[in-house]
Scaffold this motif. Structure first.
Motif, PDB file in Angstrom:
ATOM      1  N   GLU A  71       0.826  -1.204   0.000  1.00  0.00           N
ATOM      2  CA  GLU A  71       0.000   0.000   0.000  1.00  0.00           C
ATOM      3  C   GLU A  71       0.859   1.252   0.000  1.00  0.00           C
ATOM      4  OE1 GLU A  71      -3.167   0.355  -0.410  1.00  0.00           O
ATOM      5  OE2 GLU A  71      -3.472  -1.809  -0.577  1.00  0.00           O
ATOM      6  N   ALA A  72       1.987   1.209   0.722  1.00  0.00           N
ATOM      7  CA  ALA A  72       2.899   2.354   0.741  1.00  0.00           C
ATOM      8  C   ALA A  72       3.473   2.597  -0.647  1.00  0.00           C
ATOM      9  CB  ALA A  72       4.015   2.105   1.747  1.00  0.00           C
ATOM     10  N   LEU A  73       3.828   1.525  -1.357  1.00  0.00           N
ATOM     11  CA  LEU A  73       4.326   1.661  -2.729  1.00  0.00           C
ATOM     12  C   LEU A  73       3.263   2.259  -3.637  1.00  0.00           C
ATOM     13  CD1 LEU A  73       6.266   1.122  -5.085  1.00  0.00           C
ATOM     14  CD2 LEU A  73       5.369  -1.216  -5.167  1.00  0.00           C
ATOM     15  N   LYS A  74       2.059   1.765  -3.512  1.00  0.00           N
ATOM     16  CA  LYS A  74       0.966   2.276  -4.334  1.00  0.00           C
ATOM     17  C   LYS A  74       0.718   3.757  -4.060  1.00  0.00           C
ATOM     18  CE  LYS A  74      -3.843   1.236  -5.493  1.00  0.00           C
ATOM     19  NZ  LYS A  74      -5.005   0.340  -5.217  1.00  0.00           N
ATOM     20  N   GLN A  75       0.735   4.133  -2.792  1.00  0.00           N
ATOM     21  CA  GLN A  75       0.525   5.533  -2.423  1.00  0.00           C
ATOM     22  C   GLN A  75       1.661   6.415  -2.941  1.00  0.00           C
ATOM     23  OE1 GLN A  75      -0.081   6.085   1.751  1.00  0.00           O
ATOM     24  NE2 GLN A  75      -0.273   8.303   1.619  1.00  0.00           N
ATOM     25  N   GLU A  76       2.882   5.909  -2.903  1.00  0.00           N
ATOM     26  CA  GLU A  76       4.024   6.688  -3.388  1.00  0.00           C
ATOM     27  C   GLU A  76       3.921   6.924  -4.892  1.00  0.00           C
ATOM     28  OE1 GLU A  76       7.618   8.614  -2.062  1.00  0.00           O
ATOM     29  OE2 GLU A  76       5.814   7.834  -1.126  1.00  0.00           O
ATOM     30  N   MET A  77       3.490   5.914  -5.624  1.00  0.00           N
ATOM     31  CA  MET A  77       3.315   6.083  -7.071  1.00  0.00           C
ATOM     32  C   MET A  77       2.206   7.086  -7.376  1.00  0.00           C
ATOM     33  SD  MET A  77       3.933   2.275  -8.703  1.00  0.00           S
ATOM     34  CE  MET A  77       2.719   1.438  -7.685  1.00  0.00           C
ATOM     35  N   GLU A  78       1.136   7.043  -6.614  1.00  0.00           N
ATOM     36  CA  GLU A  78       0.051   8.013  -6.811  1.00  0.00           C
ATOM     37  C   GLU A  78       0.520   9.426  -6.481  1.00  0.00           C
ATOM     38  OE1 GLU A  78      -3.017   6.529  -4.328  1.00  0.00           O
ATOM     39  OE2 GLU A  78      -3.666   4.962  -5.745  1.00  0.00           O
TER      40      GLU A  78
ATOM     41  N   HIS B 285      13.495  12.156  -8.118  1.00  0.00           N
ATOM     42  CA  HIS B 285      13.684  11.521  -6.816  1.00  0.00           C
ATOM     43  C   HIS B 285      12.525  10.571  -6.506  1.00  0.00           C
ATOM     44  CE1 HIS B 285      15.937  11.141  -3.169  1.00  0.00           C
ATOM     45  NE2 HIS B 285      14.886  11.435  -2.404  1.00  0.00           N
ATOM     46  N   TYR B 286      11.336  10.981  -6.889  1.00  0.00           N
ATOM     47  CA  TYR B 286      10.183  10.089  -6.750  1.00  0.00           C
ATOM     48  C   TYR B 286      10.433   8.767  -7.481  1.00  0.00           C
ATOM     49  CZ  TYR B 286       6.308  12.561  -4.421  1.00  0.00           C
ATOM     50  OH  TYR B 286       5.473  13.136  -3.494  1.00  0.00           O
ATOM     51  N   GLU B 287      10.869   8.882  -8.719  1.00  0.00           N
ATOM     52  CA  GLU B 287      11.121   7.687  -9.522  1.00  0.00           C
ATOM     53  C   GLU B 287      12.202   6.812  -8.894  1.00  0.00           C
ATOM     54  OE1 GLU B 287      12.013   8.967 -13.441  1.00  0.00           O
ATOM     55  OE2 GLU B 287       9.996   9.735 -13.846  1.00  0.00           O
ATOM     56  N   LYS B 288      13.223   7.445  -8.353  1.00  0.00           N
ATOM     57  CA  LYS B 288      14.308   6.698  -7.713  1.00  0.00           C
ATOM     58  C   LYS B 288      13.791   5.923  -6.496  1.00  0.00           C
ATOM     59  CE  LYS B 288      18.624   7.411  -5.183  1.00  0.00           C
ATOM     60  NZ  LYS B 288      19.583   8.432  -4.682  1.00  0.00           N
ATOM     61  N   ILE B 289      13.014   6.594  -5.661  1.00  0.00           N
ATOM     62  CA  ILE B 289      12.499   5.954  -4.442  1.00  0.00           C
ATOM     63  C   ILE B 289      11.511   4.844  -4.794  1.00  0.00           C
ATOM     64  CG2 ILE B 289      11.112   6.327  -2.382  1.00  0.00           C
ATOM     65  CD1 ILE B 289      14.017   7.343  -2.236  1.00  0.00           C
ATOM     66  N   ILE B 290      10.665   5.097  -5.777  1.00  0.00           N
ATOM     67  CA  ILE B 290       9.699   4.074  -6.203  1.00  0.00           C
ATOM     68  C   ILE B 290      10.435   2.844  -6.735  1.00  0.00           C
ATOM     69  CG2 ILE B 290       7.927   3.544  -7.919  1.00  0.00           C
ATOM     70  CD1 ILE B 290       6.954   6.462  -7.562  1.00  0.00           C
ATOM     71  N   ALA B 291      11.505   3.098  -7.494  1.00  0.00           N
ATOM     72  CA  ALA B 291      12.305   1.980  -8.011  1.00  0.00           C
ATOM     73  C   ALA B 291      12.919   1.171  -6.867  1.00  0.00           C
ATOM     74  CB  ALA B 291      13.393   2.502  -8.936  1.00  0.00           C
ATOM     75  N   GLN B 292      13.382   1.848  -5.825  1.00  0.00           N
ATOM     76  CA  GLN B 292      13.953   1.150  -4.674  1.00  0.00           C
ATOM     77  C   GLN B 292      12.886   0.327  -3.954  1.00  0.00           C
ATOM     78  OE1 GLN B 292      15.788   4.225  -2.339  1.00  0.00           O
ATOM     79  NE2 GLN B 292      17.609   4.354  -3.641  1.00  0.00           N
ATOM     80  N   MET B 293      11.684   0.900  -3.841  1.00  0.00           N
ATOM     81  CA  MET B 293      10.587   0.161  -3.219  1.00  0.00           C
ATOM     82  C   MET B 293      10.268  -1.104  -4.022  1.00  0.00           C
ATOM     83  SD  MET B 293       7.897   3.113  -2.042  1.00  0.00           S
ATOM     84  CE  MET B 293       8.209   4.183  -0.636  1.00  0.00           C
ATOM     85  N   LYS B 294      10.208  -0.959  -5.336  1.00  0.00           N
ATOM     86  CA  LYS B 294       9.921  -2.114  -6.191  1.00  0.00           C
ATOM     87  C   LYS B 294      11.024  -3.151  -6.102  1.00  0.00           C
ATOM     88  CE  LYS B 294       6.990   0.146  -9.643  1.00  0.00           C
ATOM     89  NZ  LYS B 294       6.808   0.459 -11.082  1.00  0.00           N
ATOM     90  N   ASN B 295      12.254  -2.688  -6.010  1.00  0.00           N
ATOM     91  CA  ASN B 295      13.382  -3.614  -5.937  1.00  0.00           C
ATOM     92  C   ASN B 295      13.321  -4.496  -4.691  1.00  0.00           C
ATOM     93  OD1 ASN B 295      14.610  -2.927  -8.349  1.00  0.00           O
ATOM     94  ND2 ASN B 295      15.883  -1.328  -7.423  1.00  0.00           N
ATOM     95  N   SER B 296      12.740  -3.962  -3.615  1.00  0.00           N
ATOM     96  CA  SER B 296      12.604  -4.786  -2.408  1.00  0.00           C
ATOM     97  C   SER B 296      11.693  -5.978  -2.680  1.00  0.00           C
ATOM     98  CB  SER B 296      12.062  -3.951  -1.250  1.00  0.00           C
ATOM     99  OG  SER B 296      10.713  -3.577  -1.480  1.00  0.00           O
ATOM    100  N   PHE B 297      10.653  -5.772  -3.493  1.00  0.00           N
ATOM    101  CA  PHE B 297       9.769  -6.877  -3.858  1.00  0.00           C
ATOM    102  C   PHE B 297      10.429  -7.798  -4.883  1.00  0.00           C
ATOM    103  CE2 PHE B 297       6.765  -3.668  -2.311  1.00  0.00           C
ATOM    104  CZ  PHE B 297       6.049  -4.422  -1.400  1.00  0.00           C
TER     105      PHE B 297
ATOM    106  N   TYR C 235      -0.398  -3.509  -7.854  1.00  0.00           N
ATOM    107  CA  TYR C 235       0.627  -2.604  -7.316  1.00  0.00           C
ATOM    108  C   TYR C 235       1.771  -2.331  -8.287  1.00  0.00           C
ATOM    109  CZ  TYR C 235      -1.868  -3.871  -3.082  1.00  0.00           C
ATOM    110  OH  TYR C 235      -2.853  -4.090  -2.147  1.00  0.00           O
ATOM    111  N   ASN C 236       1.740  -3.022  -9.434  1.00  0.00           N
ATOM    112  CA  ASN C 236       2.748  -2.787 -10.469  1.00  0.00           C
ATOM    113  C   ASN C 236       4.168  -2.894  -9.898  1.00  0.00           C
ATOM    114  OD1 ASN C 236       3.571  -2.231 -13.095  1.00  0.00           O
ATOM    115  ND2 ASN C 236       3.685  -0.021 -12.709  1.00  0.00           N
ATOM    116  N   THR C 237       4.410  -3.947  -9.160  1.00  0.00           N
ATOM    117  CA  THR C 237       5.721  -4.114  -8.526  1.00  0.00           C
ATOM    118  C   THR C 237       6.832  -4.391  -9.539  1.00  0.00           C
ATOM    119  OG1 THR C 237       5.141  -6.436  -8.173  1.00  0.00           O
ATOM    120  CG2 THR C 237       4.781  -4.928  -6.337  1.00  0.00           C
ATOM    121  N   VAL C 238       6.451  -4.951 -10.693  1.00  0.00           N
ATOM    122  CA  VAL C 238       7.430  -5.209 -11.756  1.00  0.00           C
ATOM    123  C   VAL C 238       6.839  -4.779 -13.092  1.00  0.00           C
ATOM    124  CG1 VAL C 238       8.594  -7.115 -10.582  1.00  0.00           C
ATOM    125  CG2 VAL C 238       6.588  -7.580 -11.992  1.00  0.00           C
ATOM    126  N   GLU C 239       7.716  -4.607 -14.054  1.00  0.00           N
ATOM    127  CA  GLU C 239       7.257  -4.266 -15.393  1.00  0.00           C
ATOM    128  C   GLU C 239       6.763  -5.523 -16.102  1.00  0.00           C
ATOM    129  OE1 GLU C 239       6.967  -1.141 -16.234  1.00  0.00           O
ATOM    130  OE2 GLU C 239       7.874  -0.590 -14.312  1.00  0.00           O
TER     131      GLU C 239
END
Length: 367
Positions: free
Chosen positions: A94-101, A119-131, A180-184
């Protein structure tokens, strides 16, 4: 002459006027030059001041911009720190989804900064990388339970469990991707392909094991059936052999009994009296009578042979080879065997036999 004078005066004045005009013109030009110089200097000063002012303004604006960027990026970093500390997987999604929104909303905001969007894109990428790391670890953990050489694994339950775990993981991956679009898309397709490969290998191995088990079961059943048939055949043969042996033993026993019966007819006991001759063979259900009384006891354990005579109880004394006398309507009889003479009595009315002491010894009809 007067005209000449007037003309001279007029020319002189004119000249003076021209000189005065020239002087005035020069003065005006000089003033103009000075004014222009002053204006130029003022303009230059203004320009210089403007340049410095512009630079100062721009510097101030840049400072404000950088401050705004720093503030926004700090806010984004704070969201990422909270994401990292969160242990609940669903809350992290949910945090990842909220960050993307938030990132999409910020891009549409007037006065947004590219640095903040980046910076948003960088942080979102890091969040996705955890998954992504979680996905890679999950695949490795499940696959390591079986190993690389699947064909050597005989644990059917372990293979089934691994295939089931991969199937559940595939469902989780699909849910994460769609919601949640965790991956492409390309990464999602690669993960699915890898999972399907593992599941297919495991299921094929389970099928091979079950086929081998079925063949082994059928073979065991056939062997058990064959063994049971052999044991039944062996038992039947043993029973038949035992029955044949028993019959043979019974036949031999019957033959021996017949031989003994035949032999006892000549070696049995004989009882004689003077009035009747009886010949009786023990062990037979019938009595043979001929002349004198001959009693043959084949059932005697001692196999004694008796010979003797008897006398009637009527008082008429008749002698035989050894003689006999009567006693109370009983015929006295005697016999001899290897041990000597044996005296006794028998009742001719019923064939009962008694010893010399009056003890009942049997009946001629029974012998």
């Amino acid at each position: 002459m007067e005209k000449n004078i007037e003309n001279m005066d007029f020319s002189g004045n004119r000249k003076k006027k021209e000189e005065c005009f020239e002087m005035e013109t020069k003065n005006k030009n000089k003033k103009t030059v000075i004014m222009l110089a002053v204006i130029g200097i003022a303009i230059v000063c203004i320009c210089v001041i403007g340049v410095f002012a512009k630079k100062a303004y721009d510097r101030h604006q840049e400072e404000l911009r950088l401050q705004a960027i720093e503030t926004k990026n700090s806010e984004i970093d704070g969201e990422y720190q909270r994401f990292e500390k969160e242990e609940d997987r669903n809350k992290k999604l949910e945090a990842l989804k909220q960050e993307m929104e938030s990132a999409e909303k910020y891009k549409k905001t007037e006065g947004d900064y590219e640095e903040c969007s980046a910076h948003y894109e960088k942080i979102i990428a890091q969040m996705k990388n955890s998954f992504v790391s979680e996905y890679d670890d999950t695949i490795k953990i499940i696959a390591d339970k079986i190993g690389d050489d699947v064909e050597k694994v005989d644990d059917k339950e372990a293979l089934k469990n691994a295939a089931s775990e991969f199937t559940m993981f595939k469902d989780t991956l699909k849910d994460d991707f769609e919601n949640y679009n965790t991956v492409e898309q390309d990464s999602f397709d690669k993960y699915n392909s890898a999972i399907d490969g593992y599941v297919t290998k495991y299921n094929d191995r389970v099928t091979a094991i079950e086929k081998a088990e079925e063949e082994a079961r059928k073979k065991a059943e056939e062997e058990a059936k064959k063994k049971a048939e052999e044991e039944a055949k062996k038992k039947a043969e043993e029973e038949a052999a035992a029955k044949a042996a028993q019959e043979e033993a019974e036949r031999k026993a019957a033959e021996e009994a017949a031989e003994q019966s035949s032999g006892s007819s000549s070696s049995g006991s004989s009882y004689y009296d003077d009035s009747n001759d009886y010949s009786y063979s023990g062990g037979s259900s019938s009595s043979d009578y001929s002349g004198g009384s001959s009693y043959d006891s084949g059932s005697s354990s001692s196999g004694n042979d008796y010979s003797g005579g008897s006398s009637s109880s009527s008082g008429d004394s008749s002698s035989s080879e050894n003689g006999s006398s009567s006693n109370n309507n009983l015929n006295h009889t005697w016999a001899e065997d290897g041990a000597g003479r044996v005296d006794g009595y028998y009742d001719p009315s019923n064939g009962d036999i008694y010893d010399a002491n009056g003890n009942y010894q049997g009946n001629l009809g029974d012998w």
